[in-house]
Design a protein around this motif. Structure first.
Motif, PDB file in Angstrom:
ATOM      1  N   VAL A  32       1.809  12.610   8.240  1.00  0.00           N
ATOM      2  CA  VAL A  32       2.577  13.863   8.228  1.00  0.00           C
ATOM      3  C   VAL A  32       3.885  13.681   7.449  1.00  0.00           C
ATOM      4  N   ALA A  33       4.593  12.608   7.710  1.00  0.00           N
ATOM      5  CA  ALA A  33       5.845  12.364   6.999  1.00  0.00           C
ATOM      6  C   ALA A  33       5.594  12.144   5.514  1.00  0.00           C
ATOM      7  N   GLU A  49      -1.676   0.474   9.658  1.00  0.00           N
ATOM      8  CA  GLU A  49      -0.508  -0.050  10.359  1.00  0.00           C
ATOM      9  C   GLU A  49       0.237  -1.087   9.521  1.00  0.00           C
ATOM     10  N   SER A  50      -0.159  -1.265   8.278  1.00  0.00           N
ATOM     11  CA  SER A  50       0.464  -2.266   7.412  1.00  0.00           C
ATOM     12  C   SER A  50       1.918  -1.906   7.139  1.00  0.00           C
ATOM     13  N   GLY A  51       2.764  -2.923   7.108  1.00  0.00           N
ATOM     14  CA  GLY A  51       4.182  -2.694   6.869  1.00  0.00           C
ATOM     15  C   GLY A  51       4.463  -2.164   5.477  1.00  0.00           C
ATOM     16  N   LEU A  54       5.303   6.960  -4.304  1.00  0.00           N
ATOM     17  CA  LEU A  54       5.535   6.309  -3.010  1.00  0.00           C
ATOM     18  C   LEU A  54       4.938   7.109  -1.860  1.00  0.00           C
ATOM     19  N   SER A  55       5.068   8.427  -1.925  1.00  0.00           N
ATOM     20  CA  SER A  55       4.521   9.228  -0.830  1.00  0.00           C
ATOM     21  C   SER A  55       2.996   9.278  -0.882  1.00  0.00           C
ATOM     22  N   VAL A  72       6.589   5.090   2.937  1.00  0.00           N
ATOM     23  CA  VAL A  72       7.033   6.397   3.445  1.00  0.00           C
ATOM     24  C   VAL A  72       8.557   6.395   3.592  1.00  0.00           C
ATOM     25  N   LEU A  73       9.111   5.318   4.102  1.00  0.00           N
ATOM     26  CA  LEU A  73      10.566   5.218   4.238  1.00  0.00           C
ATOM     27  C   LEU A  73      11.240   5.218   2.864  1.00  0.00           C
ATOM     28  N   ALA A  74      10.662   4.500   1.923  1.00  0.00           N
ATOM     29  CA  ALA A  74      11.212   4.488   0.568  1.00  0.00           C
ATOM     30  C   ALA A  74      11.126   5.862  -0.072  1.00  0.00           C
TER      31      ALA A  74
END
Length: 137
Positions: A116-117, A66-68, A105-106, A74-76
Motif C-alpha cells: 500500500v505504501a 520481508e526482505s530488508g 524505487l516504489s 519503500v522508505l527510500a
C-alpha cells in the motif's frame, strides 16, 4: 656434485640413510603428521580428493517480501518524494530525473510486504513526474 633434496624420504633407495634430514625423521617418528606430498597434484592416479571436506554452498540473500532491501526501497521512495516536491517547485528539469528514481524505487517496493505504501508513493511520483515534465515543455 649436486646436493641432496632435503624433502626426500628415508625410504627412497637413492638416498643414504645416514644423510637423511631431521625433517624426514620427524615425519616418520609417528607424531601423526604425514610426509609432504611431492609431484603433480593433477596427475592421474592420485588417491586424495582435491578438498578433504566439501562445504555446502548457500545462496547469500533471497529477496522475499520481508526482505530488508525491498522494505528499504519503500522508505527510500518516501525520502525521494520530498526531493521530488522540491524539484517540482524549484528545478523541474531535475525533477524529471528525481521522480524517475522515485518511481523505480516504489516499483521495487511493490514486491515487499508494504504494498500500500509503495503504491501510494508510485502514484505520487507519477503525478510529480508529469507535473515536472509539463513545466519543462
Amino acid at each position: 656434485m649436486s646436493e641432496l633434496n632435503p624433502l626426500t624420504n628415508a625410504s627412497d633407495p637413492s638416498v643414504d640413510p645416514a644423510t637423511s634430514s631431521p625433517m624426514n625423521d620427524a615425519n616418520e617418528s609417528g607424531n601423526g603428521e604425514s610426509p609432504v606430498r611431492r609431484g603433480n597434484p593433477f596427475a592421474s592416479g592420485t588417491d586424495r580428493p582435491a578438498m578433504a571436506v566439501v562445504t555446502p554452498m548457500f545462496q547469500e540473500e533471497v529477496w522475499v517480501p520481508e526482505s530488508g532491501v525491498l522494505q528499504a526501497s519503500v522508505l527510500a521512495s518516501l525520502i525521494v518524494l520530498v526531493f521530488s516536491l522540491a524539484c517540482w517547485r524549484l528545478f523541474p528539469a531535475g525533477g524529471i530525473l528525481v521522480t524517475g528514481l522515485g518511481c523505480g524505487l516504489s516499483i521495487l517496493g511493490m514486491f515487499s510486504s508494504r504494498i500500500v505504501a509503495a503504491a501510494m508513493c508510485l502514484i505520487a511520483h507519477a503525478v510529480l513526474f508529469v507535473a515536472c515534465y509539463l513545466l519543462v515543455v
